[in-house]
Design an enzyme around this catalytic site. Structure first.
Site, PDB file in Angstrom:
ATOM      1  N   GLY A  65       2.234  -5.015  -5.320  1.00  0.00           N
ATOM      2  CA  GLY A  65       1.616  -6.139  -6.020  1.00  0.00           C
ATOM      3  C   GLY A  65       2.659  -7.086  -6.584  1.00  0.00           C
ATOM      4  O   GLY A  65       2.473  -8.309  -6.591  1.00  0.00           O
TER       5      GLY A  65
ATOM      6  N   ASN B 106      -5.032  -5.838 -16.856  1.00  0.00           N
ATOM      7  CA  ASN B 106      -4.678  -4.421 -16.742  1.00  0.00           C
ATOM      8  C   ASN B 106      -4.617  -3.693 -18.078  1.00  0.00           C
ATOM      9  O   ASN B 106      -4.590  -2.471 -18.108  1.00  0.00           O
ATOM     10  CB  ASN B 106      -3.339  -4.258 -15.996  1.00  0.00           C
ATOM     11  CG  ASN B 106      -2.238  -5.113 -16.578  1.00  0.00           C
ATOM     12  OD1 ASN B 106      -2.352  -6.331 -16.629  1.00  0.00           O
ATOM     13  ND2 ASN B 106      -1.185  -4.475 -17.041  1.00  0.00           N
TER      14      ASN B 106
ATOM     15  N   GLN C 132      -5.714  -5.211 -10.152  1.00  0.00           N
ATOM     16  CA  GLN C 132      -6.636  -4.279 -10.828  1.00  0.00           C
ATOM     17  C   GLN C 132      -8.094  -4.537 -10.438  1.00  0.00           C
ATOM     18  O   GLN C 132      -8.979  -3.832 -10.924  1.00  0.00           O
ATOM     19  CB  GLN C 132      -6.498  -4.395 -12.350  1.00  0.00           C
ATOM     20  CG  GLN C 132      -5.141  -3.982 -12.901  1.00  0.00           C
ATOM     21  CD  GLN C 132      -4.855  -2.484 -12.766  1.00  0.00           C
ATOM     22  OE1 GLN C 132      -5.759  -1.682 -12.505  1.00  0.00           O
ATOM     23  NE2 GLN C 132      -3.603  -2.110 -12.927  1.00  0.00           N
TER      24      GLN C 132
ATOM     25  N   SER D 137      -2.620  -4.414  -4.287  1.00  0.00           N
ATOM     26  CA  SER D 137      -1.610  -3.353  -4.218  1.00  0.00           C
ATOM     27  C   SER D 137      -2.267  -2.048  -3.813  1.00  0.00           C
ATOM     28  O   SER D 137      -3.330  -1.690  -4.336  1.00  0.00           O
ATOM     29  CB  SER D 137      -0.957  -3.217  -5.596  1.00  0.00           C
ATOM     30  OG  SER D 137      -0.096  -2.108  -5.617  1.00  0.00           O
TER      31      SER D 137
ATOM     32  N   HIS E 280      -1.268   1.261  -4.148  1.00  0.00           N
ATOM     33  CA  HIS E 280      -1.251   2.489  -4.957  1.00  0.00           C
ATOM     34  C   HIS E 280      -2.230   2.473  -6.130  1.00  0.00           C
ATOM     35  O   HIS E 280      -2.425   3.483  -6.792  1.00  0.00           O
ATOM     36  CB  HIS E 280       0.177   2.822  -5.415  1.00  0.00           C
ATOM     37  CG  HIS E 280       0.716   1.954  -6.494  1.00  0.00           C
ATOM     38  ND1 HIS E 280       0.808   2.380  -7.800  1.00  0.00           N
ATOM     39  CD2 HIS E 280       1.189   0.682  -6.488  1.00  0.00           C
ATOM     40  CE1 HIS E 280       1.335   1.408  -8.539  1.00  0.00           C
ATOM     41  NE2 HIS E 280       1.569   0.374  -7.764  1.00  0.00           N
TER      42      HIS E 280
ATOM     43  N   THR F  14      11.048  -4.425   9.042  1.00  0.00           N
ATOM     44  CA  THR F  14      10.249  -3.561   9.925  1.00  0.00           C
ATOM     45  C   THR F  14       8.948  -3.173   9.238  1.00  0.00           C
ATOM     46  O   THR F  14       8.947  -2.779   8.065  1.00  0.00           O
ATOM     47  CB  THR F  14      11.072  -2.325  10.330  1.00  0.00           C
ATOM     48  OG1 THR F  14      12.232  -2.793  11.016  1.00  0.00           O
ATOM     49  CG2 THR F  14      10.277  -1.392  11.229  1.00  0.00           C
TER      50      THR F  14
ATOM     51  N   CYS G 243       7.099  -3.153 -20.785  1.00  0.00           N
ATOM     52  CA  CYS G 243       8.216  -2.312 -21.242  1.00  0.00           C
ATOM     53  C   CYS G 243       8.414  -2.586 -22.720  1.00  0.00           C
ATOM     54  O   CYS G 243       8.767  -1.718 -23.502  1.00  0.00           O
ATOM     55  CB  CYS G 243       9.496  -2.667 -20.500  1.00  0.00           C
ATOM     56  SG  CYS G 243       9.196  -3.051 -18.795  1.00  0.00           S
TER      57      CYS G 243
END
Ligand code: PLP
Length: 378
Positions: free
Chosen positions: A69, A148, A178, A194, A196, A232, A320
């Site tokens: 993402g 999020n 999200q 995204s 995951h 790739t 963070c």
């Protein structure tokens, strides 16, 4: 173990992991090569692209695979503006994920007039305030679909309509990381997703770029992804992403009901604890998988650590900077400060969670909160 941190990442679906493994060990061919096995791999990637495009209500040629993402968001902002001549205004909401927010800060350093659109107490962009920021030289607006931290759902279709009325030449990018599969597709020029966050492995994402929007490539090289993103092709990740979203699409109502059920149950359980506050929209109004609550008089990090020792995994927020007191940019923008900010915990769910987990988690939280509050009073 109870895992209530699915906005950070989700467990990979076993079927998706098996597909990834198959494309790593047996069907490992480079889709850019010329022999039959590679041509078949290229066809498989095309089918995955078409599948994800259809769920985004887009053309396959409008979907470009990326690594995550963050890459999709960076590419949308930096790449679309790099393809334009001159400078102008860029508007992002004050509560964007760092992958949009930090890109906006970088754009400001490069001479763009960057403005931050304010949000209400739930984390939703205020439309009149956004409208007043739209100037004739506005080139790009980037607003997240689902926040999020708070689970607020932005009125993207209304924002798109507002932009088409007032600044028809400007582009709308939406961070849908999200929201993809949890909310209905929206009208916009670019949309980031995204893998995951949706039970695919880490390392795969996609960016939808509506025609005829131009985006300058971020990575240059072999010209993969129609020249949009050289490197790739991540065939295992893409095939697993496609399988994971197909599974979600097939069971969508059931999965959404499961998440919403856990969220509502946890909310009603936690509401019984004294001095708690909801940060975000009313639980039945926000996204089905995110709940943010403050436990007054308790430090979020301390509670998080206490809970994680008991096997309950939650979050104090994504930034963070959230580890520094009063420095949670998202909650600050929502007007949530002081004790309420310090005591904020985000719970986020997947369809693998159960209401029994919500009951157990609430019991654990109640015990730990009262223990920490007693401790604090001494
Ligand atoms: N945008 C939002 C709203 C997110 O929640 C996240 C991850 O937490 C991202 C972007 C970044 O996605 P990724 O981890 O795939 O880079």
């Amino acid at each position: 173990m109870i895992y209530f941190d699915n906005s950070a990442t989700t467990p990979c679906l076993k079927k998706a992991a098996e597909i990834a493994s198959e494309y790593m060990t047996e069907k490992y061919f480079n889709p850019a090569a010329a022999y039959a096995a590679s041509v078949q791999t290229e066809r498989d990637v095309s089918a995955a692209r078409a599948n994800i495009a259809s769920l985004l209500q887009a053309e396959p040629s409008e979907v470009f695979f990326t690594s995550c993402g963050t890459e999709s968001n960076n590419t949308a902002l930096m790449g679309s503006l790099a393809a334009m001549h001159g400078r102008g205004r860029v508007i992002v909401s004050a509560v964007e994920h760092p992958s949009v927010y930090e890109a906006a800060i970088e754009l400001r350093e490069r001479g763009w007039d960057v403005q931050f659109a304010p949000v209400d107490m739930t984390g939703k962009v205020l439309l009149p305030e956004l409208a007043s920021l739209l100037t004739p030289d506005t080139r790009l607006v980037s607003i997240m679909h689902v926040n999020n931290e708070s689970g607020a759902v932005n009125a993207i279709d209304d924002i798109y309509a507002l932009m088409k009325r007032n600044v028809p030449g400007a582009l709308l990018h939406v961070d849908g990381v999200q929201a993809f599969m949890k909310e209905a597709p929206v009208r916009c020029d670019m949309y980031s997703v995204s893998g995951h966050k949706l039970h695919a492995p880490k390392g795969v994402g996609a960016l939808l770029v509506r025609k005829p929007v131009r985006v300058k490539p971020y990575l240059m090289g072999g010209g993969q992804e129609s020249g949009m993103r050289s490197g790739t092709t991540n065939v295992p990740g893409i095939m697993a992403f496609s399988a994971a979203v197909s599974d979600f699409a097939e069971h969508r109502e059931e999965y959404l009901d499961a998440m919403r059920g856990v969220k509502l149950r946890l909310y009603s359980n936690l509401s019984r604890i004294r001095d708690v506050r909801l940060n975000g929209p009313e639980p039945d109004k926000g996204a089905p998988h995110i709940l943010n609550m403050s436990f007054m008089g308790v430090r979020g990090e301390v509670l998080l650590n206490a809970l994680s020792e008991k096997g309950l995994y939650v979050s104090t927020g994504s930034a963070c900077a959230a580890h520094k007191r009063g420095k949670n940019r998202i909650l600050n923008a929502m007007g949530i400060t002081g004790d309420r900010q310090d005591g904020a915990i985000r719970f986020s769910f997947s369809h693998f969670n159960t209401v029994q987990e919500a009951d157990l988690a609430a019991q654990l939280i109640e015990e730990q909160v009262s223990l920490l509050r007693r401790f604090r009073r001494r």
